[in-house]
Design a protein around this motif. Structure first.
Motif, PDB file in Angstrom:
ATOM      1  N   ASP A 203      40.088  23.466  49.328  1.00 12.68           N
ATOM      2  CA  ASP A 203      39.069  24.458  49.028  1.00 12.68           C
ATOM      3  C   ASP A 203      37.937  24.437  50.062  1.00 12.68           C
ATOM      4  O   ASP A 203      37.377  25.478  50.409  1.00 12.68           O
ATOM      5  CB  ASP A 203      38.479  24.192  47.630  1.00 12.68           C
ATOM      6  CG  ASP A 203      39.509  24.372  46.532  1.00 12.68           C
ATOM      7  OD1 ASP A 203      40.634  24.852  46.828  1.00 12.68           O
ATOM      8  OD2 ASP A 203      39.195  24.035  45.372  1.00 12.68           O
ATOM      9  N   SER A 223      40.354  33.564  42.208  1.00 12.86           N
ATOM     10  CA  SER A 223      39.629  33.718  40.943  1.00 12.86           C
ATOM     11  C   SER A 223      38.277  34.419  41.150  1.00 12.86           C
ATOM     12  O   SER A 223      37.728  34.436  42.259  1.00 12.86           O
ATOM     13  CB  SER A 223      39.402  32.343  40.324  1.00 12.86           C
ATOM     14  OG  SER A 223      38.614  31.572  41.198  1.00 12.86           O
ATOM     15  N   LEU A 245      40.586  39.811  42.749  1.00 15.74           N
ATOM     16  CA  LEU A 245      40.255  38.714  41.836  1.00 15.74           C
ATOM     17  C   LEU A 245      41.063  38.785  40.533  1.00 15.74           C
ATOM     18  O   LEU A 245      42.061  39.469  40.440  1.00 15.74           O
ATOM     19  CB  LEU A 245      38.748  38.712  41.587  1.00 15.74           C
ATOM     20  CG  LEU A 245      37.898  38.733  42.883  1.00 15.74           C
ATOM     21  CD1 LEU A 245      36.411  38.766  42.573  1.00 15.74           C
ATOM     22  CD2 LEU A 245      38.238  37.566  43.796  1.00 15.74           C
ATOM     23  N   GLU A 375      40.839  35.008  30.977  1.00  8.53           N
ATOM     24  CA  GLU A 375      42.139  35.214  31.639  1.00  8.53           C
ATOM     25  C   GLU A 375      42.981  33.954  31.447  1.00  8.53           C
ATOM     26  O   GLU A 375      42.672  32.898  31.999  1.00  8.53           O
ATOM     27  CB  GLU A 375      41.921  35.459  33.138  1.00  8.53           C
ATOM     28  CG  GLU A 375      43.222  35.701  33.865  1.00  8.53           C
ATOM     29  CD  GLU A 375      43.086  35.761  35.394  1.00  8.53           C
ATOM     30  OE1 GLU A 375      42.317  34.996  35.983  1.00  8.53           O
ATOM     31  OE2 GLU A 375      43.803  36.593  35.990  1.00  8.53           O
TER      32      GLU A 375
END
Ligand code: NAD
Length: 472
Positions: A203, A223, A245, A375
């Motif tokens: 990341d 995300s 996204l 989600e």
């Protein structure tokens, strides 16, 4: 036939090792099955420098010339469908049939995008002035991808940037770096050095890319939370961003449908890739007249779906891609058990090796329950009853997400009128999850910014430049 290790980064047309290493887990076993190099700041700087050096010559080529390079890439992907699909199944988990489809789609969509023409537009041509609107490439585009469809979500934004004259630095998710590195290796033999650079990394590498002064745009898929971080850090250099996204897609099922047929289609659209699809159906609203029959049919689909390793060709649902997501999906199931909903299938969950979740159907979990509001990105389907279509629309739209949605009904004109009121980037009728190269896809509200595919997606990699001539 499988590819053989080792894997390498691609920088300036050359293989490169990294300053670190990533261990890649097969989610069907939960065990590491491969390692690959990981890039840090030094490799990123080298990749950006190579891309900037390659940009003037790449930009100078015609659209047709760049399309020919993309066609060669599509051909190389086609020639390697089987090893790429097998590697995708091993690192990502999806059944082999779905992996083959993903590889195939990557080639088809990229060719489709290069059939779109971008010409200068004449805005004014009168006695005094001739004014044209041109579109020019931005420079270096950073492409950051998630783990759910690493080939498709890399090749789409990448070829869009390349065809429009940009050079790229591509970074896959640390959970699924292998197919992307292999595609980088294939591209080394096709593109001029520096035009395409591929770095695996964590990341923190994504964060370095979104802040890097030598990158002009970030094409991000992932995300909502990370998308917001990318946008904040891109603001430092006013980098352009396209953000694809998350979603919380609703399906509204009207009372006149063929229940068995639509339950089958909705089950597939909710559980393909084990529900790990941005535009999977994540909430189902069903008219009260057919609610019980629909729930029974959907639960039967869930009970019949075979769970297993994606390499087994009889598998319908593979594992969840990684342990973090597996624990998150199991958390939704724990919450459902504590809530008012009735579990109609999937009450028994597997234990043992691998990140397997059996498809779960829950009736009336409560409109404010986590499984309806958030989600889930897993094969857990909440089904809610409605009486009145306006109420169904209000509930479908009562979310910060706005990726896509669908309405299902035999009266197509009525279903289309309802679908047009969904607050989404794409509203489907009697289908879900259908995209084409010349049709824009992307999110409304917090599901994204900008569009991918189509002339809108291509122009997202370009700057508008007005050329205004005074004639007299
Ligand atoms: P994620 O946001 O955790 O990671 C996506 C990518 O961003 C990875 O490569 C990651 O390493 C990188 N990253 C992480 N932190 C970063 C930072 N601070 N700056 C820059 N990059 C950073 O997403 P994920 O869990 O890999 O993917 C699942 C999500 O992606 C779901 O929400 C799904 O809906 C969404 N998604 C959207 C689309 C779409 O087209 N709209 C398509 C597929 C997936």
């Amino acid at each position: 036939m499988d590819f053989e290790a080792p894997y390498s980064l691609t920088v300036g047309g050359q293989a490169r090792t990294g300053s670190d290493e990533l261990a890649v887990v097969n989610p069907a076993t939960g065990r590491v099955f491969a390692t690959c190099p990981a890039a840090g700041a030094a490799e990123l700087d080298a990749a950006v420098a190579a891309a900037r050096a390659a940009f003037p010559a790449w930009r100078a080529l015609s659209f047709e010339a760049r399309a020919a390079f993309v066609a060669r890439l599509a051909g190389a992907i086609r020639d390697n469908v089987e090893p790429l699909a097998r590697l995708l199944t091993q690192e990502q988990g999806k059944p082999l049939l779905q992996a083959r489809e993903e590889v195939g789609r990557a080639g088809t969509l990229s060719i489709g995008m290069t059939q779109i023409r971008i010409e200068p537009e004449v805005l004014v041509d009168d006695a005094q002035r001739h004014i044209e609107l041109h579109y020019v490439p931005l420079g270096v585009v950073g492409v950051i991808t998630p783990w759910n469809a690493p080939i498709n979500l890399a090749v789409g934004p990448m070829t869009s940037a390349l065809y429009t004259g940009n050079c790229i630095v591509l970074k896959p998710s640390p959970f699924t770096p292998l197919c992307t590195l292999r595609i980088g290796e294939l591209m080394r033999d096709i593109f001029p050095p520096g035009v395409v650079n591929v770095l695996a990394g964590g990341d923190e590498l994504g964060a370095l890319m979104s802040a890097h002064p030598g990158i002009d745009k970030i094409s991000f898929t992932g995300s909502v939370a990370t998308g917001k971080k990318v946008m904040a850090s891109a603001s430092g250099s006013l980098k352009r961003v396209t953000l694809e996204l998350g979603g919380n897609d609703a399906a509204i099922v009207l009372e006149d449908v063929d229940v068995a047929d639509v339950a089958k289609k909705i089950f597939f659209a909710a559980t393909v890739n084990s529900g790990q699809v941005c535009m999977a159906i994540k909430r189902v609203y069903v008219h009260e007249k057919i609610y019980d029959a629909f729930c029974t049919a959907l639960a039967a689909e869930a009970r019949n779906a075979k769970l297993g390793s994606g390499l087994d060709t009889s598998t319908v649902l593979g594992p969840i891609q990684n342990q973090r997501q597996y624990e998150r999906v199991r958390g939704f199931i724990d919450d459902i058990r504590k809530g008012p909903g009735r579990i109609l299938a999937g009450a028994e969950q597997p234990s043992g090796e691998g990140y397997f979740v059996a498809p779960l159907v829950v009736a009336e979990p409560g409109e404010s329950s986590r499984i309806v509001v958030e989600e889930q990105f897993g094969p857990v389907i909440p089904v809610m009853k409605f009486q009145d279509v306006d109420d169904a629309l209000t509930r479908a739209n009562d979310t910060r997400y706005g990726l896509s949605g669908s309405v299902w009904g035999k009266d197509v004109a009525r279903a289309t009128g309802i679908a047009a009121q969904l607050e989404v980037g794409t509203a489907w009728v009697n289908q879900h999850r259908a995209t084409l190269a010349n049709v824009p896809f992307g999110g409304a509200k917090e599901s994204g910014l900008g569009r991918t595919y189509s002339i809108i997606g291509l122009r997202g990699n370009m700057e508008a430049r007005v050329v205004s001539v005074l004639k007299s």
